[in-house]
Each structure stands twice: as C-alpha cells, then as structure tokens.
Design a protein around this motif. Sequence first.
Motif, short mmCIF file in Angstrom:
data_model
loop_
_atom_site.label_atom_id
_atom_site.label_comp_id
_atom_site.label_asym_id
_atom_site.label_seq_id
_atom_site.Cartn_x
_atom_site.Cartn_y
_atom_site.Cartn_z
N SER A 75 0.81 -1.22 0.00
CA SER A 75 0.00 0.00 0.00
C SER A 75 0.84 1.27 0.00
CB SER A 75 -0.92 0.01 1.22
OG SER A 75 -0.15 0.18 2.40
N THR A 76 2.15 1.16 -0.14
CA THR A 76 3.02 2.32 -0.05
C THR A 76 3.14 3.03 -1.40
OG1 THR A 76 4.96 0.99 -0.56
CG2 THR A 76 4.39 1.24 1.77
N PRO A 77 3.51 4.30 -1.37
CA PRO A 77 3.75 5.02 -2.63
C PRO A 77 4.87 4.39 -3.46
CG PRO A 77 3.55 6.58 -0.82
CD PRO A 77 3.57 5.20 -0.22
N ALA A 78 5.82 3.74 -2.81
CA ALA A 78 6.89 3.07 -3.55
C ALA A 78 6.33 1.96 -4.43
CB ALA A 78 7.93 2.51 -2.59
N MET A 79 5.31 1.25 -3.95
CA MET A 79 4.69 0.18 -4.74
C MET A 79 3.93 0.76 -5.92
SD MET A 79 4.48 -3.03 -4.95
CE MET A 79 3.54 -4.28 -5.74
N GLN A 86 5.55 -11.36 -0.50
CA GLN A 86 6.05 -9.99 -0.36
C GLN A 86 7.50 -9.85 -0.78
OE1 GLN A 86 4.22 -7.04 2.85
NE2 GLN A 86 5.09 -8.84 3.76
N GLY A 87 8.30 -10.85 -0.54
CA GLY A 87 9.71 -10.80 -0.93
C GLY A 87 9.95 -11.22 -2.36
N ARG A 88 9.01 -11.94 -2.95
CA ARG A 88 9.19 -12.42 -4.32
C ARG A 88 8.87 -11.36 -5.35
NH1 ARG A 88 5.84 -17.31 -2.66
NH2 ARG A 88 7.32 -18.43 -1.37
N LEU A 121 13.80 1.00 -12.82
CA LEU A 121 12.82 0.00 -12.38
C LEU A 121 13.44 -0.95 -11.35
CD1 LEU A 121 9.97 -1.31 -12.85
CD2 LEU A 121 11.13 -2.79 -14.48
N ALA A 122 14.67 -1.40 -11.60
CA ALA A 122 15.34 -2.29 -10.65
C ALA A 122 15.55 -1.57 -9.31
CB ALA A 122 16.68 -2.76 -11.21
N ARG A 123 15.94 -0.31 -9.37
CA ARG A 123 16.14 0.46 -8.14
C ARG A 123 14.83 0.60 -7.36
NH1 ARG A 123 15.67 6.03 -7.71
NH2 ARG A 123 16.50 6.82 -5.76
N GLN A 124 13.74 0.86 -8.08
CA GLN A 124 12.44 1.00 -7.43
C GLN A 124 11.99 -0.33 -6.84
OE1 GLN A 124 11.05 3.92 -7.00
NE2 GLN A 124 9.20 3.20 -6.03
N ALA A 125 12.24 -1.43 -7.53
CA ALA A 125 11.87 -2.74 -7.00
C ALA A 125 12.64 -3.05 -5.72
CB ALA A 125 12.12 -3.82 -8.05
N LEU A 126 13.88 -2.63 -5.65
CA LEU A 126 14.66 -2.85 -4.43
C LEU A 126 14.14 -2.00 -3.28
CD1 LEU A 126 18.25 -3.13 -5.89
CD2 LEU A 126 16.86 -4.95 -4.90
N LYS A 127 13.55 -0.84 -3.58
CA LYS A 127 12.96 0.01 -2.54
C LYS A 127 11.73 -0.65 -1.90
CE LYS A 127 13.54 4.90 -3.55
NZ LYS A 127 12.79 6.02 -4.11
N VAL A 128 11.00 -1.42 -2.68
CA VAL A 128 9.76 -2.04 -2.21
C VAL A 128 10.05 -3.27 -1.36
CG1 VAL A 128 7.66 -3.20 -3.03
CG2 VAL A 128 8.46 -1.15 -4.15
N GLY A 187 10.70 -8.27 -10.18
CA GLY A 187 10.92 -6.97 -10.82
C GLY A 187 12.38 -6.73 -11.14
N VAL A 188 13.26 -7.06 -10.21
CA VAL A 188 14.70 -6.89 -10.45
C VAL A 188 15.16 -7.84 -11.57
CG1 VAL A 188 16.99 -7.19 -9.43
CG2 VAL A 188 15.22 -6.01 -8.15
#
Length: 143
Positions: A11-15, A88-90, A129-136, A95-96
Amino acid sequence: MPPLGAPPTYSTPAMLGLALLALVTALWHFTLGALDYTGAGRYPGLALMLLAGLLLVYGVLALIRYIEARDAMTDPYPRTPMYDTPHQGRVPRVGVGLAGLLVVADAAFALEAQHPLGHVAGLLLAALLARQALKVRPERGEE
C-alpha cells in the motif's frame, strides 16, 4: 514483522511507483521491440516484445495489488491478513530479474546500433525499475 501501525508493503507510494514505472517501461520496450522486429530481425524483436509483455503483466498485477492493499486498509472486517504474506519478498525479486533482462537486451541492441538512443533510454528506465523494485523489498525477517 513491521512495526505496529506501519502500512502494508503493497500500500506504499513506492509500490505505486513500481507499478507505474513497470507499465511505462514495458510500453517503451514493446515499442522498441516492434521497431527492432523490422530492423534487427524477427526473433530478437519478438524476444524483446515478449519480455516487455511479461513486464506489462507484472506492472498490471503490481497495480492491482496496490489498489487491493489500499482498499483493505479501509475494510472494517478484513478477510485476509495484510502482513507476513510469503510473496512480499518475491515481487521485488521478479521486478529486479525482469529489469536485469531488459538491461542486458538494451545493451545488446544499443551495441548493435539498432535505435541506440532509444535503447539507452530503455536501459536507464530498466535500471530505474530495478532500483524501485529494491525500494519495495520488505525488511529482513519479513519474508
């Protein structure tokens, strides 16, 4: 487990950012794949379009997951737990992985001089995109 009162990962803005960035990146690479279909050959162009299609599905599912999580936060009688789901971890790993494959494909196409500026821009989008996926990604121990 996240601290009490923390919003669910989905539910976060990062997602939301990940989902929207995945959609934009998929459309960009699908267009490049269509252009490469006529320039570089049928199979390399099809491979890039297939990869972009997988990323498009990933982006749509991530957006649906975000909307469901936001809706579940307002549900007075939740039917499923919002924390500690095994996937949640997958989701960030997928994405990465997809972004990594796009980086490799963009580097190969850019070196072959097939729309090099478009593929350099695609490479930057895939890296973002990879950087954003690591943030989530959930914190250690939450998976």
